[in-house]
Write an enzyme that holds these catalytic residues in place. Structure first.
Site, short mmCIF file in Angstrom:
data_model
loop_
_atom_site.label_atom_id
_atom_site.label_comp_id
_atom_site.label_asym_id
_atom_site.label_seq_id
_atom_site.Cartn_x
_atom_site.Cartn_y
_atom_site.Cartn_z
N ASP A 139 0.91 -1.14 -0.13
CA ASP A 139 -0.08 -0.09 -0.02
C ASP A 139 0.95 1.36 0.05
O ASP A 139 0.57 2.22 0.79
CB ASP A 139 -0.97 -0.02 1.10
CG ASP A 139 -1.91 1.11 1.09
OD1 ASP A 139 -2.01 1.58 0.06
OD2 ASP A 139 -2.91 1.39 2.14
N LYS A 141 2.04 4.67 -0.72
CA LYS A 141 1.13 5.85 -1.31
C LYS A 141 1.85 7.13 -0.36
O LYS A 141 2.57 6.81 0.23
CB LYS A 141 -0.29 5.71 -1.08
CG LYS A 141 -0.62 5.32 0.46
CD LYS A 141 -1.99 5.02 0.73
CE LYS A 141 -2.34 4.60 2.29
NZ LYS A 141 -3.75 4.23 2.48
N ASN A 144 2.68 7.50 3.52
CA ASN A 144 3.44 6.54 4.05
C ASN A 144 4.83 6.98 3.53
O ASN A 144 5.85 6.27 3.95
CB ASN A 144 3.21 5.16 3.62
CG ASN A 144 1.79 4.52 3.83
OD1 ASN A 144 1.47 4.75 5.00
ND2 ASN A 144 1.24 3.87 3.16
N ASP A 157 4.75 2.26 7.85
CA ASP A 157 3.83 1.29 7.89
C ASP A 157 4.16 0.07 6.84
O ASP A 157 3.49 -0.76 6.35
CB ASP A 157 2.15 1.84 7.17
CG ASP A 157 1.42 2.12 8.39
OD1 ASP A 157 1.78 2.04 9.54
OD2 ASP A 157 0.11 2.61 8.05
N THR A 179 -4.36 2.69 -2.19
CA THR A 179 -5.31 3.90 -2.92
C THR A 179 -5.26 3.57 -4.36
O THR A 179 -4.31 3.28 -5.02
CB THR A 179 -4.30 5.01 -2.44
OG1 THR A 179 -3.97 5.05 -1.22
CG2 THR A 179 -4.96 6.31 -3.20
#
Length: 456
Positions: A139, A141, A144, A157, A179
């Protein structure tokens, strides 16, 4: 750290004193905290055991956390320790203060190739290292990608952002997440995908955005967006050099089998300019605390307790560091949107009205908009009656006293769609115009002055 007013309370877990909420997700929330023994600031991710048990992912969480504890890399947010109470898991992480990388783009519009390359190299370093340890982000994005005080990129994360995912017998991941604008076509396709290939695609989208100042794939509706992603249908701006165009095209290859690998990216001519491999040491790490977090023995010595003094009926007084930490750079929840607009998951305003009046006015404005209002002293939960794109919109509201007779009101999306939250706040602010003294853009600066903090 500044001090609180004598009447207000603090919650502590083990040796950590908990502060304001930095972000919320489906499994729990992230809070700012301070190590009371050393005075160091940390971020604590709090997961609810009940939700983890419900999703049957205990073994996976333990594996992910164990791996994350072993990861010591200059470009990955550090995990210090893990604690548990009977109902919650507390993951103690590094707290960085340089803000989000994409906030810099919002101010600049876009980066020059040299600067974009520097950040992209650090991103690839982090991703490559974690992949070598069997950890995939899934993930990647904008929110992060954080910066420390020295401007060093830190990926947050890693391994914890997509917890419900499982690798099936075919060795592939199958849960669609992320996302949409940053997600690889094979993830959307739901026929299974390799975490490393999907992560690299997201890195390619991020590189494009760093250089262009906008997204390669952007459509108002998901079907049209997915069509573009499946075909890798995007256009380069004229200022991209031919060498970086070639690299981006190889990364944004919709076929994962022919997509360039990270090893090949590192050998790419454009990537290699000024490249310095990271230097770091591996330290001895104990995993005892990870094994203890789901210990079901009620008298387990490993369990911690949240200690909370009774909250008096006055708004919490925000101390100096927490006030600085509300500046936009430290919010872990910005979303990168079209034309560099930042659609945030939280917003705030200041008011000189009494706290009780602020609570009443918010309730008066939110109720006709179809929101159920629950009050708990100087905190409120607003729940939308209508089901939106991502379920019911839920908004958490809290009032802080930042200086005598000056209050900061924070509204944070705790469930539902971010764009719907943005629309809700626009409508709400119309009904609150009589009590709003300053908008968010002016809040931190004014509040800093009110607390005797001079912005640098």
């Amino acid at each position: 750290m500044g001090s609180r007013s004598s009447g207000s309370s603090r919650t502590s877990v083990g040796k950590y004193e908990l502060g304001r909420t930095l972000g919320e997700g489906s499994f729990g929330k992230v809070k700012f905290a301070r190590n009371m023994e050393t005075g160091d600031n940390v971020a604590i991710k709090i997961l609810h055991k009940e939700k983890v048990l419900k999703h049957k992912i205990i073994a996976q969480i333990k594996r992910e956390i164990s791996t994350m504890k072993l990861i010591r890399h200059p470009n990955v947010i550090r995990m210090y320790e893990v604690m548990a109470s009977k109902t919650k898991v507390y993951i103690v992480m590094e707290f960085v203060t340089g803000g989000e990388l994409f906030d810099k783009i919002a101010k600049k519009g876009r980066f020059r190739e040299e600067e974009a390359r520097k950040y992209f190299q650090q991103l690839i370093n982090a991703v490559d290292y974690c992949h070598s340890r069997g950890v995939f982000h899934r993930d990647l994005k904008p929110e992060n990608l954080l910066l420390d005080a020295n401007g060093v990129l830190k990926v947050s994360d890693f391994g914890l952002s997509a917890l419900p995912q499982q690798v099936r017998e075919d060795g592939l991941l199958h849960t669609t997440c992320g996302t949409p604008n940053y997600v690889a076509p094979e993830v959307i396709n739901d026929k299974g995908y390799h975490g490393a290939k999907a992560d690299l695609w997201s890195c390619g989208v991020i590189l494009f955005v760093l250089l262009a100042g906008f997204l390669p794939f952007e459509e108002p509706n998901l079907v049209a967006l997915y069509k573009k992603i499946f075909k890798a249908d995007f256009t380069f701006p004229q200022w991209f050099s031919s060498s970086v165009k070639k690299l981006v095209k190889r990364i944004l290859d919709p076929n994962p089998l022919t997509r360039i690998t990270i090893a090949e990216v590192i050998e790419n001519e454009w990537f290699k300019k000024g490249y310095r491999p990271p230097s770091f040491e591996q330290a001895d790490v104990s995993l005892d605390d990870v094994d203890a977090i789901f210990d079901e023995l009620e008298d387990s010595q490993n369990l911690v307790m949240e200690k909370r003094k009774e909250q008096p009926a006055t708004p919490v007084t925000m101390n100096a560091f927490e006030l600085i930490s509300t500046s936009r750079g430290l919010n872990l929840g910005s979303l990168f949107e079209k034309q560099m607009g930042l659609v945030k998951r939280e917003t705030r305003f200041t008011s000189r009205c009494p706290a009780d009046e602020i609570i009443s006015k918010i309730e008066e404005a939110a109720t006709p908009m179809g929101f159920d209002v629950k009050k708990n002293k100087y905190k409120m939960k607003l729940q939308g009656e209508k089901t939106g794109r991502k379920g019911h919109l839920n908004v958490a509201t809290e009032i802080f006293e930042v200086a005598p007779s000056l209050y900061m009101v924070e509204l944070r999306k705790s469930g539902g769609d971010t764009l719907e939250f943005h629309k809700f706040y626009k409508n709400l602010s119309t009904g609150l115009k009589d009590i709003v003294w300053k908008s968010e853009d002016e809040t931190v600066e004014e509040a800093n002055e009110g607390s005797g903090i001079v912005p640098s």
